[in-house]
Write an enzyme that holds these catalytic residues in place. Structure first.
Site, short mmCIF file in Angstrom:
data_model
loop_
_atom_site.label_atom_id
_atom_site.label_comp_id
_atom_site.label_asym_id
_atom_site.label_seq_id
_atom_site.Cartn_x
_atom_site.Cartn_y
_atom_site.Cartn_z
N LEU A 6 46.47 -10.83 15.32
CA LEU A 6 45.81 -12.07 14.94
C LEU A 6 44.37 -11.73 14.54
O LEU A 6 43.65 -11.08 15.31
CB LEU A 6 45.82 -13.06 16.09
N GLY A 9 38.65 -15.14 10.70
CA GLY A 9 37.76 -14.99 9.56
C GLY A 9 38.35 -14.19 8.42
O GLY A 9 37.76 -13.21 7.95
N GLY A 13 36.39 -10.93 2.34
CA GLY A 13 35.70 -9.80 2.93
C GLY A 13 36.53 -8.95 3.88
O GLY A 13 37.70 -8.68 3.65
N TYR A 142 20.28 -12.77 13.81
CA TYR A 142 21.62 -12.24 13.54
C TYR A 142 21.90 -11.03 14.43
O TYR A 142 22.96 -10.91 15.02
CB TYR A 142 21.73 -11.87 12.06
#
Length: 249
Positions: A6, A9, A13, A142
């Site tokens: 699984l 996203g 990409g 980030y």
């Protein structure tokens, strides 16, 4: 028996590349994204399922786990980017970064661990970033969201080893079209006050024309290697720049 992976996203990409690689090598793949678009996978296989998932929504996670069935490998790839001067970043943006890149990963792990623990088998692969291997300017928030997962994963690996469940880290290098470009919540120019212009200019020029870049296939292969690792490695840098940073570190 064919195993099931699984991946979060997968709309584009790295996640999409990972899904396509595992399908091509005979795995059953559950590809997830906020708004499912099965048609985007060329030559879709009967081994590929595309399901909806918002990693910031507990109900969405619960519905996915129920629909997915037994999972052998979870790849936490879903993430959002944020680049700019830290002082100019609204706290709402910082919370979005942490909610997806940090808490979203933890929530997915917590949802999948019970079935893996009960079976005493399985693997979790958390995808972070090369910002955890070396300090990058204009990426403080980030970096914080990704570095938290590095520490979390190391601790979780020890915790779950008792139940024969493995936990790995894949650390992709810089790819202009994936991390700091297409998935940035707010355009970088909106987060650069005039006082930062001279400082930021050479950095953004380097971002635009990097010496070394990471390909999507580099990350897909790194995930493949992590899943098939038998040496007990935790860290898998992906891409020439990430490999160089890891070696220097």
């Amino acid at each position: 028996m064919t195993k099931t992976i699984l991946i979060t996203g997968t709309s584009s990409g790295y996640g999409k590349a990972v899904a396509e690689l595992f399908v091509s090598r005979g795995w059953n793949v559950i590809a997830t994204m906020r708004r499912p678009e099965p048609a985007q996978f060329a030559g879709a296989s009967e081994r590929l399922r595309v399901l909806p998932l918002d990693v910031t929504d507990e109900r969405s996670i619960a519905a996915l786990i129920e629909a997915a069935g037994p999972i052998d490998v979870l790849v936490n790839n879903a993430g959002v980017g944020g680049v700019g001067a830290f002082e100019a970043m609204p706290m709402s943006l910082i919370r979005q970064l942490v909610e997806t890149n940090t808490i979203g990963v933890m929530a997915m792990c917590q949802a999948i661990i019970p079935q893996m623990r009960a079976r005493r088998s399985g693997m979790i692969v958390n995808v972070t970033s090369s910002v955890t291997l070396g300090a990058f300017p204009l990426a403080a928030a980030y970096t914080g969201s990704k570095t938290a997962i590095e520490g979390f994963t190391g601790s979780l690996a020890h915790e779950l080893a008792y139940f024969d469940v493995q936990v790995k880290l894949v650390e992709p290098g810089y790819a202009p079209t994936t991390r700091f470009g297409a998935n940035a919540i707010v355009p970088v120019e909106d987060l650069l006050p005039g006082e930062y212009a001279d400082f930021a200019r050479p950095i953004l020029e380097a971002f635009a024309a990097p010496v070394m870049t990471t390909r999507e296939s580099d990350v897909a292969e790194a995930v493949w290697n992590a899943v098939h690792d038998e040496a007990g490695r935790l860290h898998f840098p992906a891409g020439p720049d990430a490999v160089a940073l890891a070696a220097a570190k």
